[in-house]
Motif scaffolding. Structure first.
Motif, PDB file in Angstrom:
ATOM      1  N   GLU A 240      78.125  86.323 -63.420  1.00 54.24           N
ATOM      2  CA  GLU A 240      77.444  87.565 -63.091  1.00 54.24           C
ATOM      3  C   GLU A 240      78.398  88.501 -62.423  1.00 54.24           C
ATOM      4  O   GLU A 240      79.493  87.765 -61.776  1.00 54.24           O
ATOM      5  N   SER A 241      77.925  89.657 -62.583  1.00 47.69           N
ATOM      6  CA  SER A 241      78.900  90.562 -62.086  1.00 47.69           C
ATOM      7  C   SER A 241      78.075  91.929 -61.660  1.00 47.69           C
ATOM      8  O   SER A 241      77.146  92.372 -62.273  1.00 47.69           O
ATOM      9  N   ALA A 242      78.401  92.296 -60.526  1.00 49.91           N
ATOM     10  CA  ALA A 242      77.739  93.659 -60.003  1.00 49.91           C
ATOM     11  C   ALA A 242      78.268  94.912 -60.621  1.00 49.91           C
ATOM     12  O   ALA A 242      77.546  96.106 -60.971  1.00 49.91           O
ATOM     13  N   PHE A 243      79.289  94.783 -61.393  1.00 47.66           N
ATOM     14  CA  PHE A 243      79.832  95.956 -62.232  1.00 47.66           C
ATOM     15  C   PHE A 243      79.465  95.959 -63.659  1.00 47.66           C
ATOM     16  O   PHE A 243      79.477  96.985 -64.534  1.00 47.66           O
ATOM     17  N   TYR A 244      79.035  94.816 -64.327  1.00 45.39           N
ATOM     18  CA  TYR A 244      78.818  94.669 -65.730  1.00 45.39           C
ATOM     19  C   TYR A 244      77.251  93.918 -65.816  1.00 45.39           C
ATOM     20  O   TYR A 244      77.109  92.878 -65.711  1.00 45.39           O
ATOM     21  N   PRO A 245      76.184  94.811 -65.764  1.00 45.81           N
ATOM     22  CA  PRO A 245      74.711  94.438 -65.649  1.00 45.81           C
ATOM     23  C   PRO A 245      74.486  93.497 -66.785  1.00 45.81           C
ATOM     24  O   PRO A 245      73.437  92.729 -66.627  1.00 45.81           O
ATOM     25  N   GLU A 246      75.191  93.742 -68.084  1.00 47.44           N
ATOM     26  CA  GLU A 246      74.851  92.948 -69.322  1.00 47.44           C
ATOM     27  C   GLU A 246      75.496  91.566 -69.191  1.00 47.44           C
ATOM     28  O   GLU A 246      75.132  90.732 -70.025  1.00 47.44           O
ATOM     29  N   LEU A 247      76.469  90.999 -68.300  1.00 52.74           N
ATOM     30  CA  LEU A 247      77.160  89.911 -68.434  1.00 52.74           C
ATOM     31  C   LEU A 247      76.480  88.565 -68.300  1.00 52.74           C
ATOM     32  O   LEU A 247      76.586  87.605 -69.226  1.00 52.74           O
ATOM     33  N   GLU A 248      75.531  88.755 -67.366  1.00 51.83           N
ATOM     34  CA  GLU A 248      74.537  87.481 -67.217  1.00 51.83           C
ATOM     35  C   GLU A 248      73.915  87.254 -68.260  1.00 51.83           C
ATOM     36  O   GLU A 248      73.733  86.071 -69.010  1.00 51.83           O
ATOM     37  N   LYS A 249      73.084  88.034 -69.076  1.00 51.38           N
ATOM     38  CA  LYS A 249      72.269  88.036 -70.165  1.00 51.38           C
ATOM     39  C   LYS A 249      73.249  87.573 -71.404  1.00 51.38           C
ATOM     40  O   LYS A 249      72.993  86.898 -72.029  1.00 51.38           O
TER      41      LYS A 249
ATOM     42  N   MET B 145      70.811  94.125 -78.366  1.00 50.19           N
ATOM     43  CA  MET B 145      72.338  94.364 -78.638  1.00 50.19           C
ATOM     44  C   MET B 145      72.946  94.714 -77.285  1.00 50.19           C
ATOM     45  O   MET B 145      72.383  95.500 -76.593  1.00 50.19           O
ATOM     46  N   PHE B 146      74.083  94.441 -77.266  1.00 46.55           N
ATOM     47  CA  PHE B 146      74.859  94.686 -75.966  1.00 46.55           C
ATOM     48  C   PHE B 146      75.822  95.802 -76.312  1.00 46.55           C
ATOM     49  O   PHE B 146      76.390  95.868 -77.347  1.00 46.55           O
ATOM     50  N   ASP B 147      76.106  96.577 -75.236  1.00 46.66           N
ATOM     51  CA  ASP B 147      76.894  97.526 -75.349  1.00 46.66           C
ATOM     52  C   ASP B 147      78.335  97.080 -75.088  1.00 46.66           C
ATOM     53  O   ASP B 147      78.802  97.305 -73.818  1.00 46.66           O
ATOM     54  N   PHE B 148      79.207  96.749 -75.806  1.00 44.64           N
ATOM     55  CA  PHE B 148      80.368  96.458 -75.757  1.00 44.64           C
ATOM     56  C   PHE B 148      81.578  97.289 -75.207  1.00 44.64           C
ATOM     57  O   PHE B 148      82.377  97.072 -74.752  1.00 44.64           O
ATOM     58  N   LYS B 149      81.070  98.624 -75.318  1.00 45.36           N
ATOM     59  CA  LYS B 149      82.012  99.735 -74.865  1.00 45.36           C
ATOM     60  C   LYS B 149      81.845 100.361 -73.531  1.00 45.36           C
ATOM     61  O   LYS B 149      82.288 101.085 -72.961  1.00 45.36           O
ATOM     62  N   PHE B 150      80.431  99.495 -72.861  1.00 45.84           N
ATOM     63  CA  PHE B 150      80.329 100.095 -71.678  1.00 45.84           C
ATOM     64  C   PHE B 150      81.398  99.862 -70.688  1.00 45.84           C
ATOM     65  O   PHE B 150      82.201  98.670 -70.710  1.00 45.84           O
ATOM     66  N   THR B 151      81.877 100.815 -69.769  1.00 44.98           N
ATOM     67  CA  THR B 151      82.853 100.610 -68.932  1.00 44.98           C
ATOM     68  C   THR B 151      82.502 101.247 -67.796  1.00 44.98           C
ATOM     69  O   THR B 151      82.113 102.507 -67.455  1.00 44.98           O
ATOM     70  N   PRO B 152      82.606 100.668 -66.421  1.00 42.27           N
ATOM     71  CA  PRO B 152      82.163 101.052 -65.090  1.00 42.27           C
ATOM     72  C   PRO B 152      83.283 102.155 -65.011  1.00 42.27           C
ATOM     73  O   PRO B 152      84.453 102.246 -65.219  1.00 42.27           O
ATOM     74  N   GLU B 153      82.933 103.219 -63.993  1.00 44.17           N
ATOM     75  CA  GLU B 153      83.509 104.389 -63.684  1.00 44.17           C
ATOM     76  C   GLU B 153      84.852 103.650 -62.808  1.00 44.17           C
ATOM     77  O   GLU B 153      85.937 104.197 -63.087  1.00 44.17           O
ATOM     78  N   THR B 154      84.596 102.771 -61.829  1.00 46.15           N
ATOM     79  CA  THR B 154      85.587 102.141 -60.982  1.00 46.15           C
ATOM     80  C   THR B 154      85.181 100.887 -60.535  1.00 46.15           C
ATOM     81  O   THR B 154      83.885 100.596 -60.532  1.00 46.15           O
ATOM     82  N   TYR B 155      86.160 100.212 -59.927  1.00 48.80           N
ATOM     83  CA  TYR B 155      85.773  99.039 -59.216  1.00 48.80           C
ATOM     84  C   TYR B 155      85.860  99.151 -57.735  1.00 48.80           C
ATOM     85  O   TYR B 155      85.449  98.421 -56.956  1.00 48.80           O
ATOM     86  N   PHE B 156      86.542 100.358 -57.233  1.00 44.20           N
ATOM     87  CA  PHE B 156      86.659 100.230 -55.968  1.00 44.20           C
ATOM     88  C   PHE B 156      86.229 101.427 -55.121  1.00 44.20           C
ATOM     89  O   PHE B 156      86.043 102.483 -56.005  1.00 44.20           O
ATOM     90  N   GLN B 157      85.704 101.453 -54.016  1.00 46.59           N
ATOM     91  CA  GLN B 157      85.005 102.511 -53.246  1.00 46.59           C
ATOM     92  C   GLN B 157      86.169 102.626 -52.096  1.00 46.59           C
ATOM     93  O   GLN B 157      86.334 101.775 -51.362  1.00 46.59           O
ATOM     94  N   GLU B 158      86.277 104.084 -51.814  1.00 41.06           N
ATOM     95  CA  GLU B 158      86.741 104.419 -50.698  1.00 41.06           C
ATOM     96  C   GLU B 158      88.208 103.508 -50.257  1.00 41.06           C
ATOM     97  O   GLU B 158      89.067 103.761 -51.025  1.00 41.06           O
ATOM     98  N   ASP B 159      88.153 102.807 -49.180  1.00 40.71           N
ATOM     99  CA  ASP B 159      89.415 102.008 -49.031  1.00 40.71           C
ATOM    100  C   ASP B 159      89.488 100.671 -49.467  1.00 40.71           C
ATOM    101  O   ASP B 159      90.271 100.056 -49.049  1.00 40.71           O
ATOM    102  N   THR B 160      88.769 100.402 -50.322  1.00 40.29           N
ATOM    103  CA  THR B 160      88.504  99.102 -50.849  1.00 40.29           C
ATOM    104  C   THR B 160      89.636  98.793 -51.898  1.00 40.29           C
ATOM    105  O   THR B 160      89.743  99.559 -52.793  1.00 40.29           O
ATOM    106  N   THR B 161      90.340  97.680 -51.817  1.00 37.91           N
ATOM    107  CA  THR B 161      91.398  97.404 -52.826  1.00 37.91           C
ATOM    108  C   THR B 161      91.289  96.340 -53.451  1.00 37.91           C
ATOM    109  O   THR B 161      92.017  95.920 -54.191  1.00 37.91           O
ATOM    110  N   SER B 162      90.275  95.379 -53.237  1.00 38.77           N
ATOM    111  CA  SER B 162      89.926  94.237 -53.868  1.00 38.77           C
ATOM    112  C   SER B 162      88.572  93.876 -53.949  1.00 38.77           C
ATOM    113  O   SER B 162      87.886  94.291 -53.007  1.00 38.77           O
TER     114      SER B 162
END
Length: 124
Positions: free
Chosen positions: A103-112, A1-18
Protein backbone atom coordinates in the motif's frame (compact mmCIF):
# COMPACT_ATOMS: atom_id res chain seq x y z
CA UNK A 1 -5.50 -1.73 -16.79
CA UNK A 2 -2.94 0.07 -14.68
CA UNK A 3 -1.46 3.48 -15.53
CA UNK A 4 2.22 2.51 -15.39
CA UNK A 5 3.28 6.04 -16.41
CA UNK A 6 1.53 7.65 -13.42
CA UNK A 7 3.99 9.80 -11.47
CA UNK A 8 3.15 11.74 -8.29
CA UNK A 9 4.08 15.42 -8.40
CA UNK A 10 6.21 15.10 -5.29
CA UNK A 11 6.72 12.95 -2.22
CA UNK A 12 7.55 15.84 0.08
CA UNK A 13 5.50 18.68 1.56
CA UNK A 14 6.96 21.92 2.95
CA UNK A 15 9.73 20.98 5.43
CA UNK A 16 9.28 17.22 5.10
CA UNK A 17 12.44 15.45 3.94
CA UNK A 18 11.50 11.81 4.67
CA UNK A 19 8.27 9.94 3.92
CA UNK A 20 6.93 6.41 4.12
CA UNK A 21 6.55 5.59 0.44
CA UNK A 22 5.33 1.98 0.54
CA UNK A 23 4.43 -0.56 3.19
CA UNK A 24 4.73 -4.20 2.13
CA UNK A 25 3.65 -7.28 4.05
CA UNK A 26 4.51 -10.89 3.20
CA UNK A 27 1.62 -12.97 4.62
CA UNK A 28 3.17 -16.26 3.47
CA UNK A 29 6.47 -15.66 5.23
CA UNK A 30 7.13 -17.52 8.43
CA UNK A 31 6.91 -14.30 10.47
CA UNK A 32 4.45 -12.23 8.40
CA UNK A 33 7.32 -9.92 7.54
CA UNK A 34 6.73 -6.24 6.89
CA UNK A 35 9.09 -4.03 4.90
CA UNK A 36 8.75 -0.27 4.71
CA UNK A 37 10.17 1.72 1.80
CA UNK A 38 11.13 5.30 2.62
CA UNK A 39 12.02 8.22 0.36
CA UNK A 40 14.52 10.76 1.73
CA UNK A 41 15.34 14.12 0.16
CA UNK A 42 19.13 14.44 0.47
CA UNK A 43 21.21 17.06 -1.34
CA UNK A 44 18.75 17.54 -4.20
CA UNK A 45 18.15 13.85 -4.79
CA UNK A 46 15.58 11.30 -3.62
CA UNK A 47 17.22 8.35 -1.86
CA UNK A 48 15.21 5.15 -1.35
CA UNK A 49 15.60 2.94 1.72
CA UNK A 50 14.00 -0.37 2.72
CA UNK A 51 13.63 -1.10 6.44
CA UNK A 52 12.43 -4.20 8.24
CA UNK A 53 12.16 -5.23 11.87
CA UNK A 54 15.33 -7.34 11.74
CA UNK A 55 17.67 -4.69 10.35
CA UNK A 56 18.43 -6.48 7.08
CA UNK A 57 20.47 -4.53 4.54
CA UNK A 58 18.31 -4.32 1.39
CA UNK A 59 19.50 -3.31 -2.06
CA UNK A 60 17.04 -1.30 -4.15
CA UNK A 61 17.13 -0.57 -7.88
CA UNK A 62 16.93 2.27 -8.47
CA UNK A 63 18.40 3.37 -5.16
CA UNK A 64 17.92 7.06 -5.94
CA UNK A 65 16.25 9.41 -8.38
CA UNK A 66 16.06 13.11 -9.13
CA UNK A 67 12.27 12.91 -9.59
CA UNK A 68 9.48 10.78 -8.10
CA UNK A 69 9.30 7.37 -9.74
CA UNK A 70 6.56 6.52 -12.18
CA UNK A 71 4.37 3.56 -11.23
CA UNK A 72 6.26 1.15 -13.50
CA UNK A 73 9.63 2.03 -11.93
CA UNK A 74 8.19 1.72 -8.43
CA UNK A 75 6.88 -1.78 -9.21
CA UNK A 76 10.32 -2.67 -10.61
CA UNK A 77 11.94 -1.39 -7.40
CA UNK A 78 9.56 -3.39 -5.18
CA UNK A 79 9.72 -6.61 -7.16
CA UNK A 80 13.50 -6.41 -7.41
CA UNK A 81 14.28 -5.95 -3.70
CA UNK A 82 17.35 -7.95 -2.79
CA UNK A 83 19.21 -8.48 0.43
CA UNK A 84 22.89 -7.68 0.64
CA UNK A 85 24.23 -11.20 1.09
CA UNK A 86 27.48 -9.86 2.60
CA UNK A 87 25.59 -8.63 5.66
CA UNK A 88 22.78 -11.21 5.71
CA UNK A 89 22.53 -12.94 9.08
CA UNK A 90 19.15 -14.66 8.86
CA UNK A 91 17.14 -16.70 6.41
CA UNK A 92 15.86 -13.89 4.21
CA UNK A 93 14.33 -16.34 1.72
CA UNK A 94 11.80 -17.21 4.42
CA UNK A 95 11.20 -13.52 5.07
CA UNK A 96 10.50 -12.53 1.45
CA UNK A 97 8.45 -15.64 0.72
CA UNK A 98 5.40 -15.22 -1.50
CA UNK A 99 3.92 -12.17 -3.16
CA UNK A 100 3.54 -9.17 -0.88
CA UNK A 101 0.53 -7.06 -0.11
CA UNK A 102 1.47 -3.43 -0.63
CA UNK A 103 0.00 0.00 0.00
CA UNK A 104 1.09 3.55 -0.68
CA UNK A 105 -0.43 6.97 -0.14
CA UNK A 106 1.44 8.16 -3.26
CA UNK A 107 0.50 5.36 -5.68
CA UNK A 108 -3.24 4.64 -5.47
CA UNK A 109 -3.13 1.63 -7.85
CA UNK A 110 -0.35 -0.19 -5.96
CA UNK A 111 -2.60 -2.12 -3.59
CA UNK A 112 -4.81 -3.36 -6.45
CA UNK A 113 -1.76 -4.30 -8.55
CA UNK A 114 -0.44 -6.65 -5.86
CA UNK A 115 -3.95 -7.94 -5.00
CA UNK A 116 -4.38 -9.03 -8.62
CA UNK A 117 -0.93 -10.55 -8.70
CA UNK A 118 -1.68 -12.53 -5.52
CA UNK A 119 -5.04 -13.68 -6.90
CA UNK A 120 -3.43 -14.84 -10.16
CA UNK A 121 -0.92 -16.86 -8.10
CA UNK A 122 -3.76 -18.40 -6.05
CA UNK A 123 -2.70 -16.74 -2.80
CA UNK A 124 -5.95 -14.96 -1.95
Amino acid sequence: MFDFKFTPETYFQEDTTSVLLVRMQYPESQWGEQISIYAHWIEGKIQFEAVDFYGNDFMLYPSSSFEPLNFEDLVYLLEGIQVNQDSNEGNIEMTLYGIPKAESAFYPELEKYFEEKRENAGLD
